[in-house]
Motif scaffolding. Sequence first.
Motif, PDB file in Angstrom:
ATOM      1  N   ASN A 205       6.757   2.680   4.648  1.00 17.70           N
ATOM      2  CA  ASN A 205       5.424   3.250   4.554  1.00 17.70           C
ATOM      3  C   ASN A 205       4.670   2.736   3.320  1.00 17.70           C
ATOM      4  O   ASN A 205       5.226   2.671   2.221  1.00 17.70           O
ATOM      5  N   TYR A 206       3.409   2.378   3.512  1.00 18.80           N
ATOM      6  CA  TYR A 206       2.602   1.804   2.437  1.00 18.80           C
ATOM      7  C   TYR A 206       2.533   2.727   1.219  1.00 18.80           C
ATOM      8  O   TYR A 206       2.740   2.289   0.079  1.00 18.80           O
ATOM      9  N   LYS A 215       4.149  -1.429  -5.737  1.00 23.17           N
ATOM     10  CA  LYS A 215       2.816  -1.959  -6.012  1.00 23.17           C
ATOM     11  C   LYS A 215       2.675  -2.296  -7.483  1.00 23.17           C
ATOM     12  O   LYS A 215       2.132  -3.351  -7.845  1.00 23.17           O
ATOM     13  N   ALA A 227       3.190  -3.877   2.519  1.00 22.20           N
ATOM     14  CA  ALA A 227       4.152  -3.015   3.204  1.00 22.20           C
ATOM     15  C   ALA A 227       4.255  -3.471   4.651  1.00 22.20           C
ATOM     16  O   ALA A 227       3.238  -3.740   5.291  1.00 22.20           O
ATOM     17  N   LEU A 375      -2.687  -6.984   8.504  1.00 22.32           N
ATOM     18  CA  LEU A 375      -2.337  -7.251   7.115  1.00 22.32           C
ATOM     19  C   LEU A 375      -2.207  -8.750   6.872  1.00 22.32           C
ATOM     20  O   LEU A 375      -2.479  -9.239   5.780  1.00 22.32           O
TER      21      LEU A 375
END
Length: 395
Positions: A205-206, A215, A227, A375
């Motif tokens: 999950n981001y 990050k 992600a 993405l």
Amino acid sequence: MKHFKHLMGITLFTIAVGTAYGCNLKPKENFGKAEKQDTAMLTTTVSEKPAKQFVKVALLLDTSNSMDGLINQAKAQLWDIVNEFTYAKCGNETRPSLKIALYEYGNDNLASNEGYIRQVIGFSSDLDEISEKLFSLTTNGGEEFCGKVIHTSLKQLDWGKNADDLKMIFIAGNEPFTQGKLDYKDATLQAKEKDVIVNTIFCGNYEQGISTKWKNGATLTGGEYMAIDHNKQVVHIDTPYDDIIIKLNSQLNNTYISYGALGSKKKAQQSMQDSNAAEMEEAVVVKRAVSKSSRLYNNSSWDLVDAIEDEDFEVSELKEKDLPQELKGKSEKEITVYLESKKSEREKIQKQIQELNKKREAYIAKNQKEEAGELENALLSAIKTQAAKKNYRWD
């Protein structure tokens, strides 16, 4: 998977960027007292360039139990990466090469005193060997120390000191970035000192990746955080051109003339990597064949057809024992004529593959479903932004 595809495509673009001439055509601004020197001295200073310039990419892959999907994606997407970045250019119009290194971490089969980390292969441009090493990876649960593996890759690999080189790390995993005794902040500081950009890929999950500092690990060096769903199946689109390209690939293999101590072994490796690609999916074989038709697939260390293109190579210096059976007892002229005929045959086949691949790509573009907010476009854009700072571009 598309996410990881371009993530690695990004990486392998990077791979594709080592060149004999610097990409940065602009003179360095910091010449000290150069402005006060005479014109001749300034000209000499500006014209000096390193003998080699590289784009160096290190892939750091988590091989713990939960990462089977990640490894499979890496195997499937290696050739997408090469093909994506075959067309990279330096500012001076030269086509750069590529150096890739591979590490695995977080695997119980690895030595605990080494932090469960192993260098699978150091910086290399041997695409068959890189493929072989990727296919050798297996997963097994373990401790995943991101800071440690980044530090290890920075210490063990020869990143060089050329400020114009593009140097990148891509680290992928799914446990907190903070695990281990070595603080990831210290590791990223070391990377920054070496002018190495750290890009992080969280498999999950981001938002979870953000909360577990993936990050932040990228941001500290100006890298990108991504992600992905590492368990998502790779979707390949079959085209009417695939079977023809695969047949041409077999013909292409027949143009390789092995020589020297490693010749037969490397030719067998080439065949084995064709087989490994075939085990993944037919489309992977096609993508590998396209890579083999590109400038990035060079085997001058064991193939005489590639070797004769090297300035330092002389047919007259070949020893009888190093020649393949079909060339033993032949004169220098006979060997040269034979190799030139194989070179011509290879170029013809490579051109056919490239032309068919253009039609194949057009077919895929027409039949591929668009995904809003992909993405992969963001990844490619981010990597090109990093490369643009070194004066790289794509045509």
